[in-house]
Every structure is written in C-alpha cells, then in structure tokens.
Design a protein around this motif. Sequence first.
Motif: not given
Length: 129
Positions: A88-104
Amino acid sequence: MSDSPNIAVVRRLYDSKGDPAVAGQIMAPDIVWDITPGFPGGGVYHGFDSVVNDFFGPLFGRFEAFYPVGEEFHADGDHVIALGHYQGETKTGEEFQVRFIHLWTVRDGKLAHLRQAADSLVVDRALNG
C-alpha cells in the motif's frame, strides 16, 4: 504441480490486484466478507454490493494504492488458506507492507466467504503517523 481449481480462483483475485471486473466474475453474489476488527473498515459485510460499496469504496478512498499479494496457498476441500501481504501507499506517500492470512471458502467455483486477519497497527501507523 498445478493448482487445485479452488486455489486457482483465489489466485485469480490476487493476480488481478483487486480489479473490480475480475472480482465481479469470481465472487458469489452472497459473499460474506469478514475483516478483522481494528483494520480500516473492519467488520462483516454481506453480499457483493456491500463488499464493493461499503468496504472497498471507503478503503480505496484512503489510499493511493492498496492491493493484496498472495505468497503461499494451501487447500483443503472447499477452503483455501492464502498467506501474503498487502502492498500500500497512503495519499500522503507513506508506503507500507502488511502481512495477512486469508481463509477462503469456495462454493461452485466462486469465492463465497473470506475471513481475514492482518496487522492493523502497521496500517494505522501509515495512515495516522
């Protein structure tokens, strides 16, 4: 080894980077979208229209870019576990990565249920400093 049909449909969503046209093709009209509390828009959404309008609409409004990257997939019958991260990148230019786990849960070749867990603190810090 090739993917199972259920992994293939889940991968298709990630590979599209959230393309609404692809989502409309592979999500069941009555999908249940369960997002961990504390995550932006956290809660349970019922139906494709609610997922698009009530979850993704406000979420995408907060970011310049936001999409899931699937890294690992495991299937057991109608369930697929996806491990990965949000890019992701916020509207102010802050980039990030966030781990997830998805159960489908996949039903008749469509995504019928998502249960998500992710590190909401990382997203909060990117949005709010």
